[in-house]
Enzyme design. Structure first.
Site, mmCIF file in Angstrom:
data_model
loop_
_atom_site.group_PDB
_atom_site.id
_atom_site.type_symbol
_atom_site.label_atom_id
_atom_site.label_comp_id
_atom_site.label_asym_id
_atom_site.label_seq_id
_atom_site.Cartn_x
_atom_site.Cartn_y
_atom_site.Cartn_z
ATOM 1 N N THR A 48 0.818 -1.212 0.000
ATOM 2 C CA THR A 48 0.000 0.000 0.000
ATOM 3 C C THR A 48 0.852 1.262 0.000
ATOM 4 O O THR A 48 0.391 2.317 -0.457
ATOM 5 C CB THR A 48 -0.962 0.004 1.202
ATOM 6 O OG1 THR A 48 -0.246 -0.354 2.381
ATOM 7 C CG2 THR A 48 -2.078 -1.001 0.989
ATOM 8 N N THR A 49 2.103 1.176 0.464
ATOM 9 C CA THR A 49 3.021 2.319 0.364
ATOM 10 C C THR A 49 3.284 2.676 -1.090
ATOM 11 O O THR A 49 3.649 3.807 -1.408
ATOM 12 C CB THR A 49 4.341 1.999 1.095
ATOM 13 O OG1 THR A 49 4.057 1.816 2.483
ATOM 14 C CG2 THR A 49 5.360 3.112 0.954
ATOM 15 N N ARG A 142 -5.699 1.714 9.068
ATOM 16 C CA ARG A 142 -6.077 1.993 7.684
ATOM 17 C C ARG A 142 -7.288 1.188 7.230
ATOM 18 O O ARG A 142 -8.088 1.669 6.431
ATOM 19 C CB ARG A 142 -4.890 1.718 6.745
ATOM 20 C CG ARG A 142 -3.779 2.750 6.861
ATOM 21 C CD ARG A 142 -2.658 2.437 5.881
ATOM 22 N NE ARG A 142 -1.638 3.478 5.900
ATOM 23 C CZ ARG A 142 -1.639 4.555 5.124
ATOM 24 N NH1 ARG A 142 -2.610 4.733 4.252
ATOM 25 N NH2 ARG A 142 -0.678 5.450 5.190
ATOM 26 N N ILE A 208 8.709 -5.296 7.701
ATOM 27 C CA ILE A 208 8.472 -4.775 6.361
ATOM 28 C C ILE A 208 8.288 -3.278 6.542
ATOM 29 O O ILE A 208 7.297 -2.826 7.115
ATOM 30 C CB ILE A 208 7.260 -5.434 5.692
ATOM 31 C CG1 ILE A 208 7.543 -6.920 5.460
ATOM 32 C CG2 ILE A 208 6.948 -4.746 4.360
ATOM 33 C CD1 ILE A 208 6.374 -7.709 4.907
#
Length: 294
Positions: A48-49, A142, A208
């Site tokens: 999603t980054t 999120r 991560i």
């Protein structure tokens, strides 16, 4: 075991864009070289980054192929395939070129706010569609819902291809429950840069990371020192990066990362709406902070 292959620092890559918002593949190559030379153990593409909600299917396919080409087998690659439509994700898993990936990272469904049974059945359906290991991604800030520790443990014990979790709940008690009750081979990595040191001390296998886009060398050294039990060194690097973590997430992710990388000449400071670049004031703070790292 996947836990051995992905022990250490993984980096959730940003997607570089040109001024016209098309994908900047030259910058993607430069970024991949930057993080690998900085010492990261593996790469996550289409996390999603990487602003995946704004990417078309065709662009995702192009990014996967380009990532494998630019990585050139130097480090393992994990592919992000997620969303809130289980059937659509299954189709992507079945049709995306994932043969050379070591695993799939899949965020818990956002907005729908499924029950814990719904989350379990969602991931079971994904696992049933592939022989690739699947890494759960819990980021309730999120998605709007949390994968409870009990659900993670149930998936870990009952679904063979569920191989690990990226835990970004920020709930240390929940993380410790997972670490206590998981199968030995089940991988648990942090999804919170500012908690990675503490979470590795509790038993996590690494992270991560978002920050590893911007500070791959220092962050990778921090994580490796923590995994080696050298907490004096790990604390030294963590203290150096504390201000950096705050700046990266001051307004939105990945605006902070792209501000840093643009200052380093690696990517352009371009995002796709609804995200916008950092405000001028925060960007100036980024410039000042980078001077302290030299």
């Amino acid at each position: 075991m996947l836990r051995d292959i992905l022990r250490g620092t993984g980096v959730a890559l940003v997607t570089p864009f040109n001024e016209d918002k098309s994908i900047d593949f030259d910058a993607l190559a430069s970024l991949i070289n930057f993080v690998i030379e900085g010492g990261v153990q593996y790469i996550v593409t289409l996390g999603t980054t990487g602003e995946t909600p704004t990417l078309s299917r065709e662009e995702k396919l192009d990014i996967i192929q380009a990532t494998f080409s630019f990585v050139a087998n130097r480090v393992p690659v994990v592919i992000g395939i997620g969303g809130n439509n289980t059937a659509a994700i299954v189709k992507d898993i079945e049709t995306f070129p994932i043969e050379n990936a070591v695993a799939i990272l899949s965020a818990s469904p956002y907005y729908n706010k499924p029950s814990q049974e719904g989350i379990f059945q969602h991931y079971k359906a994904l696992a049933d569609s592939t022989t690739k290991p699947i890494i759960l991604y819990n980021v309730p800030g999120r998605t709007g819902s949390n994968i409870a520790a009990s659900t993670t443990i149930r998936l870990a014990h009952e679904v063979g291809t569920i191989a690990g979790i990226k835990e970004a709940s920020g709930n240390m008690s929940q993380c410790m429950q997972i670490l206590r009750d998981k199968p030995q081979e089940f991988m648990v990595v942090s999804g919170d840069d500012n908690l990675a040191l503490a979470q590795i001390a509790c038993g996590m296998d690494g992270i991560i990371s978002v920050a590893a886009n911007s500070f791959p060398k220092d962050f990778s050294l921090l994580v490796q020192a923590a995994l080696d039990g050298d907490y004096d060194t790990a604390r030294r690097y963590n203290n150096l990066l504390l201000r950096g973590y705050d700046l990266l997430f001051a307004e939105n992710n990945p605006a902070g990362v792209k501000a840093v990388l643009s200052e380093l000449g690696i990517v352009k400071n371009q995002l796709r709406l609804p995200l916008v670049p950092l405000s001028a004031g925060i960007h100036n703070e980024v410039r000042d902070y980078l001077k302290t790292l030299k």
